[in-house]
Design a protein around this motif. Structure first.
Motif, PDB file in Angstrom:
ATOM      1  N   SER A   1       0.825  -1.219   0.000  1.00 52.81           N
ATOM      2  CA  SER A   1       0.000   0.000   0.000  1.00 52.81           C
ATOM      3  C   SER A   1       0.855   1.264   0.000  1.00 52.81           C
ATOM      4  CB  SER A   1      -0.967  -0.001   1.186  1.00 52.81           C
ATOM      5  OG  SER A   1      -0.271   0.037   2.406  1.00 52.81           O
TER       6      SER A   1
ATOM      7  N   ASP B   1       8.945  -7.444 -15.196  1.00 52.19           N
ATOM      8  CA  ASP B   1       9.420  -6.163 -15.725  1.00 52.19           C
ATOM      9  C   ASP B   1       9.897  -6.284 -17.166  1.00 52.19           C
ATOM     10  OD1 ASP B   1       8.903  -4.619 -13.426  1.00 52.19           O
ATOM     11  OD2 ASP B   1      10.759  -5.314 -12.502  1.00 52.19           O
TER      12      ASP B   1
ATOM     13  N   LYS C   1       2.342  -0.081 -11.854  1.00 54.09           N
ATOM     14  CA  LYS C   1       2.058  -0.404 -10.448  1.00 54.09           C
ATOM     15  C   LYS C   1       1.354  -1.747 -10.285  1.00 54.09           C
ATOM     16  CE  LYS C   1       3.347   3.529  -8.449  1.00 54.09           C
ATOM     17  NZ  LYS C   1       4.167   3.653  -7.274  1.00 54.09           N
TER      18      LYS C   1
ATOM     19  N   HIS D   1       1.268  -0.783 -17.209  1.00 52.97           N
ATOM     20  CA  HIS D   1       0.699  -0.828 -15.856  1.00 52.97           C
ATOM     21  C   HIS D   1       1.848  -0.912 -14.847  1.00 52.97           C
ATOM     22  CE1 HIS D   1      -2.464  -2.445 -18.517  1.00 52.97           C
ATOM     23  NE2 HIS D   1      -3.255  -1.724 -17.762  1.00 52.97           N
TER      24      HIS D   1
ATOM     25  N   ARG E   1       5.790  -9.467 -10.178  1.00 50.93           N
ATOM     26  CA  ARG E   1       5.666  -8.471 -11.225  1.00 50.93           C
ATOM     27  C   ARG E   1       6.738  -8.741 -12.281  1.00 50.93           C
ATOM     28  NH1 ARG E   1       3.982  -4.148 -13.450  1.00 50.93           N
ATOM     29  NH2 ARG E   1       5.446  -2.894 -14.612  1.00 50.93           N
TER      30      ARG E   1
ATOM     31  N   TRP F   1       0.795  -5.629  -9.880  1.00 48.66           N
ATOM     32  CA  TRP F   1       1.419  -6.825  -9.323  1.00 48.66           C
ATOM     33  C   TRP F   1       0.398  -7.949  -9.370  1.00 48.66           C
ATOM     34  CZ3 TRP F   1       6.210  -7.612  -6.624  1.00 48.66           C
ATOM     35  CH2 TRP F   1       7.064  -6.513  -6.688  1.00 48.66           C
TER      36      TRP F   1
ATOM     37  N   HIS G   1       3.596   1.763  -1.488  1.00 48.04           N
ATOM     38  CA  HIS G   1       4.135   1.975  -2.833  1.00 48.04           C
ATOM     39  C   HIS G   1       3.035   2.180  -3.873  1.00 48.04           C
ATOM     40  CE1 HIS G   1       7.771   0.471  -0.896  1.00 48.04           C
ATOM     41  NE2 HIS G   1       8.435   1.035  -1.881  1.00 48.04           N
ATOM     42  N   GLY G   2       1.798   2.083  -3.438  1.00 44.14           N
ATOM     43  CA  GLY G   2       0.677   2.292  -4.359  1.00 44.14           C
ATOM     44  C   GLY G   2       0.512   1.193  -5.389  1.00 44.14           C
ATOM     45  N   TYR G   3       0.959  -0.014  -5.052  1.00 43.97           N
ATOM     46  CA  TYR G   3       0.836  -1.118  -5.988  1.00 43.97           C
ATOM     47  C   TYR G   3      -0.622  -1.548  -6.119  1.00 43.97           C
ATOM     48  CZ  TYR G   3       5.921  -1.630  -5.588  1.00 43.97           C
ATOM     49  OH  TYR G   3       7.269  -1.423  -5.599  1.00 43.97           O
ATOM     50  N   GLU G   4      -0.998  -1.952  -7.314  1.00 40.64           N
ATOM     51  CA  GLU G   4      -2.324  -2.473  -7.589  1.00 40.64           C
ATOM     52  C   GLU G   4      -2.182  -3.982  -7.758  1.00 40.64           C
ATOM     53  OE1 GLU G   4      -5.936  -1.843 -10.792  1.00 40.64           O
ATOM     54  OE2 GLU G   4      -4.073  -0.736 -11.055  1.00 40.64           O
TER      55      GLU G   4
END
Length: 184
Positions: free
Chosen positions: A42, A81, A65, A63, A79, A67, A44-47
């Motif tokens: 949360s 990359d 953010k 996208h 995730r 994961w 890091h604002g990950y979705e």
């Protein structure tokens, strides 16, 4: 003899009481680990997406953010990359995975990596995919199965039960940055 058993019983009861009062039971440590993982995600604002793994053509770059919560594993996130070289075959069980990785704790700043290996060193970390359980943790085998292709790069958030920290008698979640080569 009865007095000795009675005294030992009292000592054992007090020891159990004081040990459980300090809050460091394994169950409490696991709960704290879950909180640490959730806080990291949360902050890091990950979705986080759940369900089936993303298709090979999923637009991870579009996208940044996003994961993936790995199906069947609690608090294990992934995730991708870099997709890697999809013109080559995906890794198969028993093939040698050559890994460069960065390990970091989720409760310290990202730049305080506890280990950064090298992919092109004379002695990089190598292990047989899905068959060598001594050199790689469960989470790495699962992640490599998702990475699939040579040259792929991924990040994972790994709870202690799937990582190396369980072998170190620690309840510490780690983040890993992984880069994969396949030795055929």
């Amino acid at each position: 003899m009865k007095h000795l058993i009675y005294i030992l019983g009292i000592l054992l009861g007090c020891t159990t009481l004081f040990t459980s009062c300090n809050g460091n039971t394994y169950a409490r440590l696991l709960e704290q680990e879950k909180k640490n993982i959730n806080t990291y995600i949360s902050s890091h604002g990950y979705e986080v997406f759940e369900g089936d793994e993303p298709a090979d053509d999923y637009d991870w770059a579009g996208h940044p953010k996003a994961w993936y919560k790995v199906k069947g594993y609690d608090y294990f996130y992934y995730r991708l990359d870099v997709m890697g070289d999809t013109t080559q075959e995906a890794i198969r069980p028993g093939e040698t995975a050559v890994i460069r990785y960065r390990r970091y704790t989720l409760t310290q700043p990202y730049d305080t990596a506890s280990f950064w290996s090298t992919l092109n060193a004379p002695d990089p970390l190598e292990f047989a995919y899905l068959t060598d359980q001594s050199s790689a943790c469960v989470a790495w085998h699962v992640a490599i199965g998702l990475m699939k292709y040579p040259g792929s790069q991924a990040r994972i958030i790994c709870p202690s039960k799937l990582g190396f920290s369980e072998e170190q008698n620690s309840v510490t979640p780690y983040g890993y940055d992984l880069k994969l080569k396949i030795k055929r």
